[in-house]
Design an enzyme around this catalytic site. Sequence first.
Site, PDB file in Angstrom:
ATOM      1  N   TYR A 139       0.835  -1.197   0.000  1.00  0.00           N
ATOM      2  CA  TYR A 139       0.000   0.000   0.000  1.00  0.00           C
ATOM      3  C   TYR A 139       0.876   1.255   0.000  1.00  0.00           C
ATOM      4  O   TYR A 139       1.968   1.272   0.593  1.00  0.00           O
ATOM      5  CB  TYR A 139      -0.887   0.039   1.246  1.00  0.00           C
ATOM      6  CG  TYR A 139      -2.037  -0.934   1.220  1.00  0.00           C
ATOM      7  CD1 TYR A 139      -3.233  -0.618   0.589  1.00  0.00           C
ATOM      8  CD2 TYR A 139      -1.923  -2.175   1.841  1.00  0.00           C
ATOM      9  CE1 TYR A 139      -4.295  -1.507   0.568  1.00  0.00           C
ATOM     10  CE2 TYR A 139      -2.975  -3.075   1.829  1.00  0.00           C
ATOM     11  CZ  TYR A 139      -4.154  -2.731   1.197  1.00  0.00           C
ATOM     12  OH  TYR A 139      -5.201  -3.623   1.182  1.00  0.00           O
ATOM     13  N   TYR A 150      -0.207  -9.924   0.290  1.00  0.00           N
ATOM     14  CA  TYR A 150       0.782  -9.270   1.154  1.00  0.00           C
ATOM     15  C   TYR A 150       0.773  -9.880   2.556  1.00  0.00           C
ATOM     16  O   TYR A 150      -0.235 -10.412   3.018  1.00  0.00           O
ATOM     17  CB  TYR A 150       0.532  -7.759   1.234  1.00  0.00           C
ATOM     18  CG  TYR A 150      -0.810  -7.341   1.783  1.00  0.00           C
ATOM     19  CD1 TYR A 150      -1.047  -7.281   3.160  1.00  0.00           C
ATOM     20  CD2 TYR A 150      -1.839  -6.967   0.927  1.00  0.00           C
ATOM     21  CE1 TYR A 150      -2.269  -6.891   3.660  1.00  0.00           C
ATOM     22  CE2 TYR A 150      -3.065  -6.561   1.425  1.00  0.00           C
ATOM     23  CZ  TYR A 150      -3.275  -6.523   2.787  1.00  0.00           C
ATOM     24  OH  TYR A 150      -4.494  -6.127   3.286  1.00  0.00           O
ATOM     25  N   ARG A 210      -2.403 -12.234   3.140  1.00  0.00           N
ATOM     26  CA  ARG A 210      -3.772 -11.943   2.721  1.00  0.00           C
ATOM     27  C   ARG A 210      -3.930 -12.238   1.240  1.00  0.00           C
ATOM     28  O   ARG A 210      -3.072 -11.900   0.425  1.00  0.00           O
ATOM     29  CB  ARG A 210      -4.090 -10.459   2.968  1.00  0.00           C
ATOM     30  CG  ARG A 210      -4.149 -10.097   4.436  1.00  0.00           C
ATOM     31  CD  ARG A 210      -5.511  -9.578   4.871  1.00  0.00           C
ATOM     32  NE  ARG A 210      -6.608 -10.419   4.457  1.00  0.00           N
ATOM     33  CZ  ARG A 210      -7.764  -9.957   3.963  1.00  0.00           C
ATOM     34  NH1 ARG A 210      -7.959  -8.664   3.805  1.00  0.00           N
ATOM     35  NH2 ARG A 210      -8.738 -10.777   3.647  1.00  0.00           N
ATOM     36  N   HIS A 215      -7.105  -8.652  -2.921  1.00  0.00           N
ATOM     37  CA  HIS A 215      -8.458  -8.125  -2.726  1.00  0.00           C
ATOM     38  C   HIS A 215      -8.484  -6.632  -2.978  1.00  0.00           C
ATOM     39  O   HIS A 215      -7.454  -5.957  -2.942  1.00  0.00           O
ATOM     40  CB  HIS A 215      -8.967  -8.423  -1.308  1.00  0.00           C
ATOM     41  CG  HIS A 215      -8.136  -7.785  -0.238  1.00  0.00           C
ATOM     42  ND1 HIS A 215      -6.950  -8.329   0.212  1.00  0.00           N
ATOM     43  CD2 HIS A 215      -8.301  -6.637   0.472  1.00  0.00           C
ATOM     44  CE1 HIS A 215      -6.428  -7.566   1.150  1.00  0.00           C
ATOM     45  NE2 HIS A 215      -7.227  -6.519   1.320  1.00  0.00           N
ATOM     46  N   HIS A 260     -10.679  -3.238  -1.586  1.00  0.00           N
ATOM     47  CA  HIS A 260     -11.647  -2.710  -0.628  1.00  0.00           C
ATOM     48  C   HIS A 260     -12.670  -1.843  -1.360  1.00  0.00           C
ATOM     49  O   HIS A 260     -12.300  -1.028  -2.210  1.00  0.00           O
ATOM     50  CB  HIS A 260     -10.945  -1.849   0.426  1.00  0.00           C
ATOM     51  CG  HIS A 260      -9.941  -2.587   1.247  1.00  0.00           C
ATOM     52  ND1 HIS A 260     -10.248  -3.148   2.467  1.00  0.00           N
ATOM     53  CD2 HIS A 260      -8.631  -2.865   1.025  1.00  0.00           C
ATOM     54  CE1 HIS A 260      -9.174  -3.729   2.965  1.00  0.00           C
ATOM     55  NE2 HIS A 260      -8.175  -3.581   2.109  1.00  0.00           N
TER      56      HIS A 260
END
Length: 250
Positions: free
Chosen positions: A119, A158, A168, A171, A173
């Site tokens: 991120y 990640y 994870r 995906h 959000h």
Amino acid sequence: MPLTQPDISREITQEYEAYVSAGTVRHHPSRGYAPYRSTVLRHPQQPLTTVRDPEAVELSGPAFGVTDVTQLDADLTRQHTGEPMGERITVTGRVLDRSGRPVCGQLVEIWQANASGRYAHQGDQHPAPLDPHFTGVGRCLTTGQGWYSFTTVKPGAYPWRNHANAWRPAHIHFSLFGRAFTQRLVTQMYFPGDPLFAYDPILQSVTDDDARERLVARYDHELSCPERSLGYRWDIVLDGPAATWTEEGR
């Protein structure tokens, strides 16, 4: 001893078996879902606070108007001076109510990791490259027929330190607003066939099989743009028995 994936997988199985043996439909996981360790520390434990002036929240809320949200906001690959790295994808679908009617004028926001699984946030310091041409945030308004559409890159998996070797699945959000900042739903969209599904306590906290399946987009070749992007379709149902699972429940 640090928690291992077998420890977490065992707890996920125990939670699922308890759900099945109860014989009741649970639309939302427990706020203190044990395999997802930080929920025990972060979920609300105090009484709700009364907001004396709910309309005051709107003063710092997001922009809703058609003059504020542009086409550039929905194309996460065109927001910088260069091309981002990664597999370019188109994600589209409709926002519907329980009767299948389109919900128009809905503000849809997304945020995601880049193709390496990182991120653009100071709190994310794991050793994966940042992309100077990808921030990972976008928004659009649904059309009169309830359609939304984003062009982006497929995010990478990640690590997230819930336990040893915790990863994870890829995906995106999603945040949806109604007509006010207080009318907000937050959820996550996953990609089909991800081998990390079974190991992820966040996704597995949704113990209803059908509800969990509704969080996974489907590849739609007709939505793929020739020589540009692969297409994924993900419809969002706001309420009713076929509703898309959201973080705040229903």
